[in-house]
Design a protein around this motif. Sequence first.
Motif, PDB file in Angstrom:
ATOM      1  N   VAL A  47       0.817  -1.199   0.000  1.00  0.00           N
ATOM      2  CA  VAL A  47       0.000   0.000   0.000  1.00  0.00           C
ATOM      3  C   VAL A  47       0.861   1.264   0.000  1.00  0.00           C
ATOM      4  O   VAL A  47       0.366   2.356  -0.297  1.00  0.00           O
ATOM      5  CB  VAL A  47      -0.969  -0.037   1.210  1.00  0.00           C
ATOM      6  CG1 VAL A  47      -0.231   0.228   2.506  1.00  0.00           C
ATOM      7  CG2 VAL A  47      -2.121   0.939   1.046  1.00  0.00           C
ATOM      8  N   LEU A  48       2.147   1.098   0.287  1.00  0.00           N
ATOM      9  CA  LEU A  48       3.020   2.267   0.403  1.00  0.00           C
ATOM     10  C   LEU A  48       2.994   3.189  -0.822  1.00  0.00           C
ATOM     11  O   LEU A  48       2.906   4.417  -0.653  1.00  0.00           O
ATOM     12  CB  LEU A  48       4.458   1.814   0.722  1.00  0.00           C
ATOM     13  CG  LEU A  48       5.476   2.939   0.905  1.00  0.00           C
ATOM     14  CD1 LEU A  48       5.116   3.851   2.062  1.00  0.00           C
ATOM     15  CD2 LEU A  48       6.875   2.355   1.118  1.00  0.00           C
ATOM     16  N   LEU A  93       2.233   7.262  -0.728  1.00  0.00           N
ATOM     17  CA  LEU A  93       3.157   8.282  -1.231  1.00  0.00           C
ATOM     18  C   LEU A  93       2.510   9.121  -2.327  1.00  0.00           C
ATOM     19  O   LEU A  93       2.751  10.333  -2.419  1.00  0.00           O
ATOM     20  CB  LEU A  93       4.448   7.629  -1.728  1.00  0.00           C
ATOM     21  CG  LEU A  93       5.240   6.916  -0.618  1.00  0.00           C
ATOM     22  CD1 LEU A  93       6.496   6.264  -1.192  1.00  0.00           C
ATOM     23  CD2 LEU A  93       5.596   7.884   0.511  1.00  0.00           C
ATOM     24  N   ALA A  94       1.665   8.512  -3.132  1.00  0.00           N
ATOM     25  CA  ALA A  94       0.931   9.294  -4.140  1.00  0.00           C
ATOM     26  C   ALA A  94      -0.019  10.264  -3.453  1.00  0.00           C
ATOM     27  O   ALA A  94      -0.136  11.438  -3.845  1.00  0.00           O
ATOM     28  CB  ALA A  94       0.160   8.347  -5.066  1.00  0.00           C
ATOM     29  N   ASP A 109      -0.838  15.777  10.389  1.00  0.00           N
ATOM     30  CA  ASP A 109      -2.126  15.077  10.336  1.00  0.00           C
ATOM     31  C   ASP A 109      -1.899  13.837   9.470  1.00  0.00           C
ATOM     32  O   ASP A 109      -1.937  13.916   8.233  1.00  0.00           O
ATOM     33  CB  ASP A 109      -3.211  15.972   9.731  1.00  0.00           C
ATOM     34  CG  ASP A 109      -4.586  15.297   9.769  1.00  0.00           C
ATOM     35  OD1 ASP A 109      -4.652  14.045   9.659  1.00  0.00           O
ATOM     36  OD2 ASP A 109      -5.590  16.010   9.882  1.00  0.00           O
ATOM     37  N   PRO A 110      -1.626  12.700  10.090  1.00  0.00           N
ATOM     38  CA  PRO A 110      -1.235  11.521   9.296  1.00  0.00           C
ATOM     39  C   PRO A 110      -2.309  11.101   8.299  1.00  0.00           C
ATOM     40  O   PRO A 110      -1.983  10.649   7.196  1.00  0.00           O
ATOM     41  CB  PRO A 110      -1.026  10.426  10.349  1.00  0.00           C
ATOM     42  CG  PRO A 110      -0.856  11.137  11.653  1.00  0.00           C
ATOM     43  CD  PRO A 110      -1.645  12.405  11.540  1.00  0.00           C
ATOM     44  N   ALA A 111      -3.573  11.238   8.679  1.00  0.00           N
ATOM     45  CA  ALA A 111      -4.646  10.823   7.768  1.00  0.00           C
ATOM     46  C   ALA A 111      -4.624  11.681   6.502  1.00  0.00           C
ATOM     47  O   ALA A 111      -4.632  11.158   5.383  1.00  0.00           O
ATOM     48  CB  ALA A 111      -6.000  10.920   8.477  1.00  0.00           C
ATOM     49  N   LYS A 112      -4.570  12.988   6.698  1.00  0.00           N
ATOM     50  CA  LYS A 112      -4.534  13.877   5.515  1.00  0.00           C
ATOM     51  C   LYS A 112      -3.238  13.702   4.735  1.00  0.00           C
ATOM     52  O   LYS A 112      -3.235  13.671   3.500  1.00  0.00           O
ATOM     53  CB  LYS A 112      -4.627  15.336   5.970  1.00  0.00           C
ATOM     54  CG  LYS A 112      -6.024  15.805   6.322  1.00  0.00           C
ATOM     55  CD  LYS A 112      -6.001  17.346   6.320  1.00  0.00           C
ATOM     56  CE  LYS A 112      -6.974  17.968   7.276  1.00  0.00           C
ATOM     57  NZ  LYS A 112      -6.718  19.416   7.445  1.00  0.00           N
ATOM     58  N   ALA A 113      -2.115  13.616   5.442  1.00  0.00           N
ATOM     59  CA  ALA A 113      -0.811  13.598   4.767  1.00  0.00           C
ATOM     60  C   ALA A 113      -0.570  12.315   3.979  1.00  0.00           C
ATOM     61  O   ALA A 113       0.230  12.300   3.042  1.00  0.00           O
ATOM     62  CB  ALA A 113       0.308  13.799   5.790  1.00  0.00           C
ATOM     63  N   LEU A 114      -1.276  11.229   4.357  1.00  0.00           N
ATOM     64  CA  LEU A 114      -1.069   9.937   3.693  1.00  0.00           C
ATOM     65  C   LEU A 114      -2.317   9.422   2.992  1.00  0.00           C
ATOM     66  O   LEU A 114      -2.335   8.308   2.470  1.00  0.00           O
ATOM     67  CB  LEU A 114      -0.607   8.890   4.721  1.00  0.00           C
ATOM     68  CG  LEU A 114       0.741   9.173   5.386  1.00  0.00           C
ATOM     69  CD1 LEU A 114       0.975   8.220   6.541  1.00  0.00           C
ATOM     70  CD2 LEU A 114       1.874   9.061   4.369  1.00  0.00           C
ATOM     71  N   ARG A 169      -6.433  -1.447   4.961  1.00  0.00           N
ATOM     72  CA  ARG A 169      -5.252  -1.400   4.101  1.00  0.00           C
ATOM     73  C   ARG A 169      -4.046  -2.098   4.726  1.00  0.00           C
ATOM     74  O   ARG A 169      -2.935  -2.034   4.175  1.00  0.00           O
ATOM     75  CB  ARG A 169      -4.973   0.053   3.714  1.00  0.00           C
ATOM     76  CG  ARG A 169      -6.155   0.586   2.875  1.00  0.00           C
ATOM     77  CD  ARG A 169      -6.071   2.071   2.632  1.00  0.00           C
ATOM     78  NE  ARG A 169      -5.207   2.368   1.507  1.00  0.00           N
ATOM     79  CZ  ARG A 169      -4.911   3.614   1.098  1.00  0.00           C
ATOM     80  NH1 ARG A 169      -5.435   4.657   1.740  1.00  0.00           N
ATOM     81  NH2 ARG A 169      -4.128   3.813   0.075  1.00  0.00           N
ATOM     82  N   LYS A 170      -4.258  -2.761   5.829  1.00  0.00           N
ATOM     83  CA  LYS A 170      -3.256  -3.645   6.449  1.00  0.00           C
ATOM     84  C   LYS A 170      -1.915  -2.951   6.689  1.00  0.00           C
ATOM     85  O   LYS A 170      -0.849  -3.560   6.535  1.00  0.00           O
ATOM     86  CB  LYS A 170      -3.051  -4.906   5.593  1.00  0.00           C
ATOM     87  CG  LYS A 170      -4.307  -5.760   5.441  1.00  0.00           C
ATOM     88  CD  LYS A 170      -4.005  -7.064   4.719  1.00  0.00           C
ATOM     89  CE  LYS A 170      -5.256  -7.832   4.339  1.00  0.00           C
ATOM     90  NZ  LYS A 170      -6.082  -8.210   5.484  1.00  0.00           N
ATOM     91  N   VAL A 171      -1.981  -1.677   7.087  1.00  0.00           N
ATOM     92  CA  VAL A 171      -0.749  -0.935   7.330  1.00  0.00           C
ATOM     93  C   VAL A 171      -0.830  -0.245   8.692  1.00  0.00           C
ATOM     94  O   VAL A 171      -1.917   0.158   9.133  1.00  0.00           O
ATOM     95  CB  VAL A 171      -0.499   0.093   6.188  1.00  0.00           C
ATOM     96  CG1 VAL A 171      -1.620   1.114   6.093  1.00  0.00           C
ATOM     97  CG2 VAL A 171       0.855   0.797   6.347  1.00  0.00           C
ATOM     98  N   ALA A 172       0.326  -0.170   9.354  1.00  0.00           N
ATOM     99  CA  ALA A 172       0.449   0.591  10.600  1.00  0.00           C
ATOM    100  C   ALA A 172       1.435   1.731  10.360  1.00  0.00           C
ATOM    101  O   ALA A 172       2.524   1.511   9.812  1.00  0.00           O
ATOM    102  CB  ALA A 172       0.944  -0.301  11.729  1.00  0.00           C
ATOM    103  N   VAL A 173       1.043   2.933  10.764  1.00  0.00           N
ATOM    104  CA  VAL A 173       1.890   4.117  10.627  1.00  0.00           C
ATOM    105  C   VAL A 173       2.365   4.514  12.021  1.00  0.00           C
ATOM    106  O   VAL A 173       1.563   4.622  12.942  1.00  0.00           O
ATOM    107  CB  VAL A 173       1.096   5.283   9.998  1.00  0.00           C
ATOM    108  CG1 VAL A 173       1.958   6.544   9.936  1.00  0.00           C
ATOM    109  CG2 VAL A 173       0.579   4.894   8.619  1.00  0.00           C
TER     110      VAL A 173
END
Lengths: 167, 167
Positions: A3-4, A8-9, B42-47, B29-33
């Motif tokens: 998903v990375l 990044l997009a 704002d991790p949600a907005k930034a990613l 999305r099976k990801v941990a930030v």
Amino acid sequence: MPVLPELLAANQTYAAGFAKGDLPMPPARKVAVLTCMDARIDPAKALGLEEGDAHVIRNAGGLAAEAIRSLAISQELLGTREIVVVHHTDCGMLTFTDEVIRGRLAASLGEEAGAAAAGMAFLPFADVEESVRRDVAAIAASPLIRPDTAVAGFVYDVKTGRLTPVE
Amino acid sequence: MPVLPELLAANQTYAAGFAKGDLPMPPARKVAVLTCMDARIDPAKALGLEEGDAHVIRNAGGLAAEAIRSLAISQELLGTREIVVVHHTDCGMLTFTDEVIRGRLAASLGEEAGAAAAGMAFLPFADVEESVRRDVAAIAASPLIRPDTAVAGFVYDVKTGRLTPVE
């Protein structure tokens, strides 16, 4: 499929429209929010926080036991004066015990993981309101937290998006 | 003036328009930030993350040292398979040492705080790229993290909103 590349997009789009490059380091609204890592919670949207407004601390459960370092830095170096603790309904922390996760990690990852897990407290809890009460009290009682701090505790309902205060 | 009433008013608005009450507990999305508590992020907005997409773990610095419990729970119980570590420019953790914050807490809060702070590692760092490299390596090397996990590290620029990969 990783998903990375999608993250990044999305970041390129965010950065292309970014207009908040002059914010100072200290949170404008002088508040720190402690909540769970749960994917269903967007603390900024749920509490009306813009970039620059608040420290946001998140871990599995939203637990004070792992947040005192961050809260002390937030208060002493960056001037926050309120703390909001938000745990939530249907939390993963309600679904297991230390014994269960230790056994699962040992089964999934092997002997070294089993040994590491045996030495780790995973901090599950059985009652979300009680966990909020305990964590609000733990923060208020910490010698590293300013005694004049307003510490408020809430349960967030993942079905409704609504916060309910815990007295 | 406490900010809490404003946060609760914002939450009422959020809940009134809430349409995501049926999301499952495991991140879609099976990801941990893992990132810093810094107010400017704002991790949600930034990613580009929506509610339900990803675990988000935040502490002062975005440090792995305080995130292994959460990451192990995220992977073993809730199925995440990628980890993204994001530290950032102009981080508060670059501005002090353990000695400095211990002295400040003792001066602000008194003897009991001084004693508590003396026993706490506040985990400041001097170089943000180096801290990302160290934390990516620490996560990848942890026996509690799946050996097939993709762990990627980035520096977020608070002036531009842009992520830069750290090799």
